[in-house]
Design a protein around this motif. Structure first.
Motif, PDB file in Angstrom:
ATOM      1  N   PRO A 172      36.176  36.922  39.219  1.00  0.00           N
ATOM      2  CA  PRO A 172      35.586  38.138  38.650  1.00  0.00           C
ATOM      3  C   PRO A 172      35.091  37.841  37.242  1.00  0.00           C
ATOM      4  O   PRO A 172      35.512  36.847  36.628  1.00  0.00           O
ATOM      5  CB  PRO A 172      36.757  39.122  38.628  1.00  0.00           C
ATOM      6  CG  PRO A 172      37.972  38.255  38.551  1.00  0.00           C
ATOM      7  CD  PRO A 172      37.647  37.017  39.333  1.00  0.00           C
ATOM      8  N   PRO A 173      34.195  38.649  36.717  1.00  0.00           N
ATOM      9  CA  PRO A 173      33.707  38.378  35.360  1.00  0.00           C
ATOM     10  C   PRO A 173      34.856  38.422  34.352  1.00  0.00           C
ATOM     11  O   PRO A 173      35.766  39.250  34.464  1.00  0.00           O
ATOM     12  CB  PRO A 173      32.697  39.499  35.115  1.00  0.00           C
ATOM     13  CG  PRO A 173      33.063  40.573  36.094  1.00  0.00           C
ATOM     14  CD  PRO A 173      33.606  39.868  37.293  1.00  0.00           C
ATOM     15  N   LEU A 174      34.832  37.521  33.410  1.00  0.00           N
ATOM     16  CA  LEU A 174      35.881  37.465  32.404  1.00  0.00           C
ATOM     17  C   LEU A 174      35.857  38.708  31.521  1.00  0.00           C
ATOM     18  O   LEU A 174      34.825  39.386  31.412  1.00  0.00           O
ATOM     19  CB  LEU A 174      35.697  36.227  31.527  1.00  0.00           C
ATOM     20  CG  LEU A 174      35.914  34.871  32.197  1.00  0.00           C
ATOM     21  CD1 LEU A 174      35.488  33.750  31.248  1.00  0.00           C
ATOM     22  CD2 LEU A 174      37.363  34.700  32.624  1.00  0.00           C
ATOM     23  N   PRO A 175      36.973  39.009  30.891  1.00  0.00           N
ATOM     24  CA  PRO A 175      36.957  40.079  29.876  1.00  0.00           C
ATOM     25  C   PRO A 175      35.973  39.731  28.767  1.00  0.00           C
ATOM     26  O   PRO A 175      35.507  38.588  28.650  1.00  0.00           O
ATOM     27  CB  PRO A 175      38.406  40.081  29.357  1.00  0.00           C
ATOM     28  CG  PRO A 175      39.209  39.481  30.462  1.00  0.00           C
ATOM     29  CD  PRO A 175      38.319  38.451  31.102  1.00  0.00           C
ATOM     30  N   THR A 232      24.828  35.392  40.099  1.00  0.00           N
ATOM     31  CA  THR A 232      24.451  36.462  39.184  1.00  0.00           C
ATOM     32  C   THR A 232      25.626  36.833  38.283  1.00  0.00           C
ATOM     33  O   THR A 232      26.764  36.940  38.753  1.00  0.00           O
ATOM     34  CB  THR A 232      23.992  37.709  39.961  1.00  0.00           C
ATOM     35  OG1 THR A 232      22.898  37.357  40.814  1.00  0.00           O
ATOM     36  CG2 THR A 232      23.564  38.822  39.011  1.00  0.00           C
ATOM     37  N   GLN A 233      25.348  37.016  37.006  1.00  0.00           N
ATOM     38  CA  GLN A 233      26.383  37.470  36.076  1.00  0.00           C
ATOM     39  C   GLN A 233      26.554  38.973  36.240  1.00  0.00           C
ATOM     40  O   GLN A 233      25.622  39.731  35.986  1.00  0.00           O
ATOM     41  CB  GLN A 233      25.984  37.148  34.634  1.00  0.00           C
ATOM     42  CG  GLN A 233      26.964  37.647  33.580  1.00  0.00           C
ATOM     43  CD  GLN A 233      28.280  36.883  33.578  1.00  0.00           C
ATOM     44  OE1 GLN A 233      28.303  35.692  33.844  1.00  0.00           O
ATOM     45  NE2 GLN A 233      29.369  37.575  33.284  1.00  0.00           N
ATOM     46  N   PRO A 234      27.728  39.453  36.680  1.00  0.00           N
ATOM     47  CA  PRO A 234      27.940  40.902  36.816  1.00  0.00           C
ATOM     48  C   PRO A 234      27.772  41.611  35.473  1.00  0.00           C
ATOM     49  O   PRO A 234      28.039  41.037  34.408  1.00  0.00           O
ATOM     50  CB  PRO A 234      29.392  41.001  37.311  1.00  0.00           C
ATOM     51  CG  PRO A 234      29.672  39.665  37.947  1.00  0.00           C
ATOM     52  CD  PRO A 234      28.897  38.679  37.137  1.00  0.00           C
ATOM     53  N   ALA A 235      27.339  42.851  35.533  1.00  0.00           N
ATOM     54  CA  ALA A 235      27.131  43.620  34.302  1.00  0.00           C
ATOM     55  C   ALA A 235      28.447  44.112  33.719  1.00  0.00           C
ATOM     56  O   ALA A 235      28.524  44.457  32.545  1.00  0.00           O
ATOM     57  CB  ALA A 235      26.200  44.806  34.588  1.00  0.00           C
ATOM     58  N   TRP A 236      29.490  44.167  34.554  1.00  0.00           N
ATOM     59  CA  TRP A 236      30.786  44.664  34.089  1.00  0.00           C
ATOM     60  C   TRP A 236      31.696  43.507  33.710  1.00  0.00           C
ATOM     61  O   TRP A 236      31.406  42.345  33.990  1.00  0.00           O
ATOM     62  CB  TRP A 236      31.447  45.521  35.179  1.00  0.00           C
ATOM     63  CG  TRP A 236      31.645  44.795  36.482  1.00  0.00           C
ATOM     64  CD1 TRP A 236      30.706  44.554  37.442  1.00  0.00           C
ATOM     65  CD2 TRP A 236      32.854  44.194  36.956  1.00  0.00           C
ATOM     66  NE1 TRP A 236      31.242  43.841  38.481  1.00  0.00           N
ATOM     67  CE2 TRP A 236      32.558  43.613  38.220  1.00  0.00           C
ATOM     68  CE3 TRP A 236      34.155  44.099  36.448  1.00  0.00           C
ATOM     69  CZ2 TRP A 236      33.532  42.952  38.975  1.00  0.00           C
ATOM     70  CZ3 TRP A 236      35.122  43.439  37.196  1.00  0.00           C
ATOM     71  CH2 TRP A 236      34.807  42.874  38.443  1.00  0.00           C
ATOM     72  N   ALA A 237      32.774  43.832  33.032  1.00  0.00           N
ATOM     73  CA  ALA A 237      33.760  42.827  32.630  1.00  0.00           C
ATOM     74  C   ALA A 237      35.141  43.263  33.106  1.00  0.00           C
ATOM     75  O   ALA A 237      35.451  44.460  33.152  1.00  0.00           O
ATOM     76  CB  ALA A 237      33.765  42.650  31.114  1.00  0.00           C
ATOM     77  N   THR A 238      35.968  42.313  33.483  1.00  0.00           N
ATOM     78  CA  THR A 238      37.340  42.607  33.882  1.00  0.00           C
ATOM     79  C   THR A 238      38.119  43.128  32.672  1.00  0.00           C
ATOM     80  O   THR A 238      38.067  42.504  31.600  1.00  0.00           O
ATOM     81  CB  THR A 238      38.038  41.345  34.422  1.00  0.00           C
ATOM     82  OG1 THR A 238      37.288  40.846  35.540  1.00  0.00           O
ATOM     83  CG2 THR A 238      39.466  41.647  34.842  1.00  0.00           C
TER      84      THR A 238
END
Length: 311
Positions: A172-175, A232-238
């Protein structure tokens, strides 16, 4: 074999089969030296008597062999190899009249860069203390290198774990971490190692901090990895708290199961803290001139990962 027979210096390389060792051996083979390596099982850092013969006729020892980060059950082995094994090799080198002992330590030997303190960092510091005392006593010349995390084709550690998980679509995208940290390329580290064999030394063993001179942010590295892998880089962050709890769960799992280098709180802290190291003094004093950065090396790292079939 002897230095006289070959008419050129003979160097001993430990850890030749490791990530950095493979690159250094290749570099040394292009130098006017004869390269000797420790061969297991006949040469064992924990069996002092087996180190006598390999040290005969040696000019410089490059000591790279070490136990890296391991699970809790293997801490005893880590100290045995990294401290006792270094002591055994050092004594064999002194007895054989070796001129110089070049030791690859870690920035984690400095407690300021290793919080909370790890067994790995503590063991590296203990080995350094032993080497510095031996140098000060005039028994052998010692040069200590403290690289930050090393990147390059075949690398291991947190960045490779991150790259592999992104490739598999499991990360998942990092914080939104904003901390900065330092890295060093494996070829640049090899350049510093070669310089360490001939740099001037005084009454105290020099300790050189090594980076590639760049400052990195983990979010920028994550984005570069995803782009290079076609993700793709998600727009959200964990959320940071969620990421921490996941790291904690992996930490507990790593303590229960015999998993080497299991990601956990160590990985979390490595990503979530400032880790920037100033190596300008080392570059000036050692004559070291870094040539690479992580972004330029990333395609070669991915190509190697794909070629090795990491799954």
């Amino acid at each position: 074999m002897s230095a006289h027979a070959d008419k050129q210096p003979v160097v001993l390389l430990t850890g030749a089969s490791g990530f950095v060792g493979r690159f250094l051996q290749k570099r040394l083979q292009g130098e006017p030296v004869t390269v000797r390596t420790l061969q297991r099982p006949q040469h064992d850092l924990l069996q002092a008597a087996t180190l006598t013969a390999p040290c005969q006729g040696i000019d410089t020892v490059y000591h790279l062999a070490a136990y890296a980060h391991v699970n809790q059950a293997q801490v005893k082995s880590l100290y045995a190899t990294n401290v006792d094994g270094t002591a055994n090799l050092l004594q064999a080198a002194i007895a054989a009249g070796v001129r110089r002992f070049v030791y690859v330590s870690s920035i984690l030997a400095d407690p300021a860069y290793d919080q909370p303190r790890t067994a790995y960092g503590d063991a590296k510091q203990r080995a350094e203390t032993l080497l510095q005392a031996t140098h000060a006593a005039g028994h052998i010349e010692v040069v200590i290198l403290r690289p930050v995390n090393v990147y390059g084709p075949g690398m291991k550690g947190n960045l490779m774990t991150l790259l592999r998980l992104i490739r598999k679509g499991l990360m998942p995208p990092l914080p939104r971490f904003t901390q900065t940290f330092s890295l060093i390329g494996v070829e640049d580290l090899c350049q510093a190692l070669l310089l360490a064999a001939s740099c001037p030394v005084g009454s105290s063993a020099p300790v050189y901090l090594l980076t590639d001179g760049e400052v990195y942010q983990i979010r920028a590295l994550e984005q570069a990895m995803r782009q290079a892998l076609g993700k793709t880089q998600p727009a959200w962050a964990t959320p940071r708290a969620v990421f921490y709890l996941a790291a904690l769960a992996l930490e507990l799992l790593g303590r229960l199961l015999p998993i080497n280098n299991a990601p956990g709180l160590r990985s979390y802290h490595a990503l979530a803290r400032n880790y920037t190291v100033d190596s300008k003094a080392s570059q000036r004093d050692l004559g070291y001139n870094p040539q690479s950065d992580f972004y330029r090396e990333l395609p070669a790292i991915i190509a190697d990962m794909n070629g090795r079939g990491h799954e």
